[in-house]
Scaffold this motif. Sequence first.
Motif, PDB file in Angstrom:
ATOM      1  N   THR A 102     -16.175   6.714  -2.195  1.00 54.47           N
ATOM      2  CA  THR A 102     -15.307   6.048  -1.217  1.00 54.47           C
ATOM      3  C   THR A 102     -14.394   7.016  -0.478  1.00 54.47           C
ATOM      4  N   ALA A 103     -14.410   8.284  -0.877  1.00 51.39           N
ATOM      5  CA  ALA A 103     -13.637   9.301  -0.161  1.00 51.39           C
ATOM      6  C   ALA A 103     -14.436  10.599  -0.161  1.00 51.39           C
ATOM      7  N   LYS A 104     -14.211  11.390   0.858  1.00 50.49           N
ATOM      8  CA  LYS A 104     -14.847  12.705   0.922  1.00 50.49           C
ATOM      9  C   LYS A 104     -14.122  13.679   0.007  1.00 50.49           C
ATOM     10  N   HIS A 258      -3.462   1.723  15.885  1.00 46.40           N
ATOM     11  CA  HIS A 258      -3.082   2.167  14.559  1.00 46.40           C
ATOM     12  C   HIS A 258      -3.296   1.036  13.566  1.00 46.40           C
ATOM     13  N   ILE A 259      -3.186   1.370  12.292  1.00 43.63           N
ATOM     14  CA  ILE A 259      -3.348   0.398  11.215  1.00 43.63           C
ATOM     15  C   ILE A 259      -1.961   0.048  10.683  1.00 43.63           C
ATOM     16  N   TRP A 260      -1.673  -1.232  10.587  1.00 43.78           N
ATOM     17  CA  TRP A 260      -0.393  -1.703  10.057  1.00 43.78           C
ATOM     18  C   TRP A 260      -0.660  -2.861   9.113  1.00 43.78           C
ATOM     19  N   TYR A 261      -0.114  -2.773   7.899  1.00 38.19           N
ATOM     20  CA  TYR A 261      -0.180  -3.940   7.029  1.00 38.19           C
ATOM     21  C   TYR A 261       0.984  -3.956   6.039  1.00 38.19           C
ATOM     22  N   ARG A 262       1.246  -5.165   5.563  1.00 34.60           N
ATOM     23  CA  ARG A 262       2.259  -5.399   4.539  1.00 34.60           C
ATOM     24  C   ARG A 262       1.562  -5.925   3.290  1.00 34.60           C
ATOM     25  N   LYS A 263       2.054  -5.489   2.125  1.00 35.05           N
ATOM     26  CA  LYS A 263       1.480  -5.974   0.871  1.00 35.05           C
ATOM     27  C   LYS A 263       2.593  -6.372  -0.092  1.00 35.05           C
ATOM     28  N   GLN A 264       2.213  -7.097  -1.123  1.00 36.63           N
ATOM     29  CA  GLN A 264       3.192  -7.481  -2.133  1.00 36.63           C
ATOM     30  C   GLN A 264       3.778  -6.232  -2.792  1.00 36.63           C
ATOM     31  N   GLY A 265       5.092  -6.242  -2.994  1.00 36.37           N
ATOM     32  CA  GLY A 265       5.744  -5.118  -3.659  1.00 36.37           C
ATOM     33  C   GLY A 265       6.982  -4.672  -2.915  1.00 36.37           C
ATOM     34  N   GLY A 266       7.726  -3.813  -3.557  1.00 30.32           N
ATOM     35  CA  GLY A 266       8.964  -3.317  -2.976  1.00 30.32           C
ATOM     36  C   GLY A 266       8.849  -1.876  -2.526  1.00 30.32           C
ATOM     37  N   HIS A 267       9.932  -1.132  -2.751  1.00 27.70           N
ATOM     38  CA  HIS A 267       9.951   0.276  -2.345  1.00 27.70           C
ATOM     39  C   HIS A 267       9.491   1.105  -3.529  1.00 27.70           C
ATOM     40  N   ASP A 268       8.181   1.162  -3.711  1.00 25.80           N
ATOM     41  CA  ASP A 268       7.668   1.792  -4.923  1.00 25.80           C
ATOM     42  C   ASP A 268       6.283   2.387  -4.692  1.00 25.80           C
ATOM     43  N   MET A 269       5.828   3.093  -5.726  1.00 21.98           N
ATOM     44  CA  MET A 269       4.558   3.802  -5.610  1.00 21.98           C
ATOM     45  C   MET A 269       3.348   2.882  -5.692  1.00 21.98           C
ATOM     46  N   SER A 270       3.536   1.641  -6.128  1.00 23.67           N
ATOM     47  CA  SER A 270       2.398   0.724  -6.107  1.00 23.67           C
ATOM     48  C   SER A 270       2.020   0.391  -4.672  1.00 23.67           C
ATOM     49  N   VAL A 271       3.014   0.244  -3.808  1.00 18.73           N
ATOM     50  CA  VAL A 271       2.755  -0.001  -2.390  1.00 18.73           C
ATOM     51  C   VAL A 271       2.195   1.256  -1.733  1.00 18.73           C
ATOM     52  N   SER A 272       2.824   2.389  -2.004  1.00 15.54           N
ATOM     53  CA  SER A 272       2.383   3.627  -1.357  1.00 15.54           C
ATOM     54  C   SER A 272       1.023   4.080  -1.873  1.00 15.54           C
ATOM     55  N   GLY A 273       0.751   3.860  -3.174  1.00 21.67           N
ATOM     56  CA  GLY A 273      -0.559   4.203  -3.704  1.00 21.67           C
ATOM     57  C   GLY A 273      -1.651   3.352  -3.082  1.00 21.67           C
ATOM     58  N   HIS A 274      -1.360   2.084  -2.887  1.00 24.67           N
ATOM     59  CA  HIS A 274      -2.275   1.169  -2.204  1.00 24.67           C
ATOM     60  C   HIS A 274      -2.562   1.692  -0.796  1.00 24.67           C
ATOM     61  N   GLY A 275      -1.504   2.103  -0.110  1.00 30.61           N
ATOM     62  CA  GLY A 275      -1.671   2.649   1.236  1.00 30.61           C
ATOM     63  C   GLY A 275      -2.473   3.932   1.240  1.00 30.61           C
ATOM     64  N   LEU A 276      -2.169   4.831   0.297  1.00 33.82           N
ATOM     65  CA  LEU A 276      -2.868   6.112   0.264  1.00 33.82           C
ATOM     66  C   LEU A 276      -4.352   5.912  -0.032  1.00 33.82           C
ATOM     67  N   TYR A 277      -4.686   5.000  -0.933  1.00 33.95           N
ATOM     68  CA  TYR A 277      -6.092   4.717  -1.219  1.00 33.95           C
ATOM     69  C   TYR A 277      -6.824   4.330   0.076  1.00 33.95           C
ATOM     70  N   ASN A 278      -6.260   3.401   0.818  1.00 32.99           N
ATOM     71  CA  ASN A 278      -6.901   2.951   2.048  1.00 32.99           C
ATOM     72  C   ASN A 278      -6.917   4.031   3.124  1.00 32.99           C
ATOM     73  N   PHE A 279      -5.908   4.895   3.114  1.00 34.69           N
ATOM     74  CA  PHE A 279      -5.853   6.020   4.042  1.00 34.69           C
ATOM     75  C   PHE A 279      -6.968   7.017   3.722  1.00 34.69           C
ATOM     76  N   MET A 280      -7.081   7.414   2.462  1.00 37.96           N
ATOM     77  CA  MET A 280      -8.091   8.407   2.088  1.00 37.96           C
ATOM     78  C   MET A 280      -9.507   7.852   2.240  1.00 37.96           C
ATOM     79  N   LYS A 281      -9.615   6.541   2.217  1.00 34.00           N
ATOM     80  CA  LYS A 281     -10.922   5.892   2.373  1.00 34.00           C
ATOM     81  C   LYS A 281     -11.497   6.081   3.771  1.00 34.00           C
ATOM     82  N   ILE A 282     -10.634   6.230   4.788  1.00 32.44           N
ATOM     83  CA  ILE A 282     -11.103   6.269   6.165  1.00 32.44           C
ATOM     84  C   ILE A 282     -10.998   7.628   6.852  1.00 32.44           C
ATOM     85  N   ILE A 283     -10.272   8.563   6.225  1.00 33.58           N
ATOM     86  CA  ILE A 283     -10.072   9.835   6.913  1.00 33.58           C
ATOM     87  C   ILE A 283     -11.268  10.773   6.730  1.00 33.58           C
ATOM     88  N   PHE A 284     -11.347  11.731   7.637  1.00 35.82           N
ATOM     89  CA  PHE A 284     -12.357  12.797   7.625  1.00 35.82           C
ATOM     90  C   PHE A 284     -13.775  12.236   7.766  1.00 35.82           C
TER      91      PHE A 284
END
Length: 284
Positions: A102-104, A258-284
């Motif tokens: 799912t990622a290069k 651009h891509i914009w979305y909101r997910k359940q969660g606060g100011h924490d790494m569960s939200v950012s990890g979710h974002g990073l997964y989807n980011f790394m899935k589409i880059i390169f």
Amino acid sequence: MRGFMGKTEEMVSDNGDLAFPVPEDYNIRKPDVDYGEVREIRYHSNTVGKDRKALVVLPPAYTEDKKYPVVYLCHGLGQDQTQWLDDGSVQFMLGNMIADGTAKEMILVLPNCRARENDEADPEDAFAITNYRAFDRFLYEFQSDLQPYIDSHFSVAAGREHTAIAGFSMGGRVSLHLGVTLPDTFGYIGAFCPAPGIFHYTHMNVTEEGLFTEETFDIKEKYRDRTVLMIVAGKSDMLVGGYPEKYHSVLASHGVAHIWYRKQGGHDMSVSGHGLYNFMKIIF
């Protein structure tokens, strides 16, 4: 690029958990997966005037015989280069994604974005203008010191189409700052729960003029169809509040896809990890 190149409206969601799902075990260590190697580096920062630390996550079977794309991954306000490794389990995330196809293969560079003499985590002035300015100064250190070191010490593919920047909280602000300022360097920009400071604001007894105005926060025309930009926010994030959505709205007003979305969660790494997964899935 295999990243998103379409209309803004097609990649907007207030239910990011549904629209951008991730596996439950996306950043969990698995016994049968090769997670590559983590190296601590020290490079001299002429910007700061001292040697500084960073971490480099190398993909499995890394070899100098290949060229790899690179992601510069930025930490939050009170943290340092260890946050994404310790709190975000990013080495396991990348290894699992490569194993799943799912990622290069890519190199992750985890810098200390607090570009000043006292660059330790949890500084006493964490929520003060002196600390914020150190993160802004990272722009110059990246250009003059860090990127040249990485390019000369690792087998990195050259060009914006092989270079990304992403980050959490203040690291998200750093990513937007560098990504928009240096469009010839970065083809991919990810901001997860990005902090205030892109525009003029007063927040937590601090006032800043802003790194951009609403007019200047834009992707130059020549790069618009060749830039992947993602902003992710937590639905219950009370620390940065509506600032991430403001950044999204201004980009949309300029017609920047651009891509914009909101997910359940606060100011924490569960939200950012979710974002990073989807980011790394589409880059390169």
